[in-house]
Design an enzyme around this catalytic site. Sequence first.
Site, mmCIF file in Angstrom:
data_model
loop_
_atom_site.group_PDB
_atom_site.id
_atom_site.type_symbol
_atom_site.label_atom_id
_atom_site.label_comp_id
_atom_site.label_asym_id
_atom_site.label_seq_id
_atom_site.Cartn_x
_atom_site.Cartn_y
_atom_site.Cartn_z
ATOM 1 N N ASN A 16 -46.376 -32.933 -60.468
ATOM 2 C CA ASN A 16 -46.435 -32.059 -59.295
ATOM 3 C C ASN A 16 -47.578 -31.049 -59.332
ATOM 4 O O ASN A 16 -47.575 -30.071 -58.588
ATOM 5 C CB ASN A 16 -45.099 -31.325 -59.143
ATOM 6 C CG ASN A 16 -43.950 -32.272 -58.880
ATOM 7 O OD1 ASN A 16 -44.119 -33.294 -58.222
ATOM 8 N ND2 ASN A 16 -42.774 -31.957 -59.403
ATOM 9 N N ASN A 66 -33.275 -32.125 -61.815
ATOM 10 C CA ASN A 66 -32.770 -31.147 -62.775
ATOM 11 C C ASN A 66 -31.516 -30.501 -62.204
ATOM 12 O O ASN A 66 -31.508 -30.092 -61.038
ATOM 13 C CB ASN A 66 -33.847 -30.095 -63.043
ATOM 14 C CG ASN A 66 -33.516 -29.221 -64.233
ATOM 15 O OD1 ASN A 66 -32.431 -28.664 -64.324
ATOM 16 N ND2 ASN A 66 -34.457 -29.083 -65.149
ATOM 17 N N PRO A 67 -30.425 -30.404 -62.978
ATOM 18 C CA PRO A 67 -29.212 -29.777 -62.451
ATOM 19 C C PRO A 67 -29.427 -28.377 -61.884
ATOM 20 O O PRO A 67 -28.701 -27.954 -60.978
ATOM 21 C CB PRO A 67 -28.284 -29.743 -63.670
ATOM 22 C CG PRO A 67 -28.710 -30.918 -64.478
ATOM 23 C CD PRO A 67 -30.211 -30.967 -64.324
ATOM 24 N N SER A 68 -30.448 -27.665 -62.388
ATOM 25 C CA SER A 68 -30.712 -26.317 -61.860
ATOM 26 C C SER A 68 -31.122 -26.366 -60.394
ATOM 27 O O SER A 68 -30.892 -25.415 -59.638
ATOM 28 C CB SER A 68 -31.799 -25.626 -62.686
ATOM 29 O OG SER A 68 -33.042 -26.297 -62.564
ATOM 30 N N HIS A 89 -41.760 -24.805 -71.934
ATOM 31 C CA HIS A 89 -42.532 -26.020 -72.174
ATOM 32 C C HIS A 89 -43.890 -25.660 -72.786
ATOM 33 O O HIS A 89 -44.348 -24.523 -72.678
ATOM 34 C CB HIS A 89 -42.772 -26.784 -70.867
ATOM 35 C CG HIS A 89 -41.515 -27.183 -70.155
ATOM 36 N ND1 HIS A 89 -40.488 -27.855 -70.778
ATOM 37 C CD2 HIS A 89 -41.136 -27.018 -68.869
ATOM 38 C CE1 HIS A 89 -39.524 -28.075 -69.912
ATOM 39 N NE2 HIS A 89 -39.892 -27.579 -68.740
#
Length: 267
Positions: A62, A107-109, A241
């Site tokens: 992205n 992503n669950p977030s 990251h």
Amino acid sequence: MTDCCDAGNLFSVTKANTPVGKKLWFDGEFFYSLTIDNATYSIFPQDTPLKHPMKKCSVVGNSGILRNSGCGRHVDQADFVIRCNLPPLTSEYTKDVGSKTQLVTVNPSIIEKRYQNLLWARRAFVDSLHVYRDSFLYMPAFSMMHGTDPSLRVYYTLMDFRANQSVLFANPSFLRNVGKFWRNKGVHSRRLSTGLFMVSAALGLCEEVTIYGFWPFHVDLKGKSISHHYYDDILPLSGFHSMPEEFLQLWVLHKAGVLKVQLDQCA
């Protein structure tokens, strides 16, 4: 790299690799596990639905370097296109990023922040997925405890609404193998980026891999300032990251001819 992590068998949780009674150890919380019962087992596919080896794959990150790249047509020429974390694919962007998707990570977030954990925004969520057509949604349901419930809600929401998309749950054994592989290569971070997980998977599933939108810097190759993402300039949480370290490893693979990193504008 293609043999490091057994993506062909372990990319997603299946009935074949995760039988009833198996203790599934979470890869993001090392002392937590889930023993698979009949109810959980029933939602897994028998085997991975990804028919491998696939010939030509695009993995689309992205990064803002995609803006005005004109790479959309090239992305879509692949047999299998992987995208990360439900990126926007409106007409404003498709010339640069393409429109084809076979698998997109979630992503669950994202479910928590955008869709209130699907407690009352289920229709809005399903409607937002139309742009991904009949793709797989790849979710790390068994990485962190707080990600399990949102991931299962996505599965049941898609079932309830008879959506075109379906969910694949990331196998924590695969994620753990990938993390170990890249740590041994010198990538030291709290967790690898979604993009690096997906590139690693593609290298195990595809004969030819080209990656787009993997560029962790604030200027392009000509020194021109670019946004963090192709669709916004919101920075990630710091210290989570190690994107420059990851990019260096991808560039090593590019120079070795293992994959192609597309950084210039596409002809």
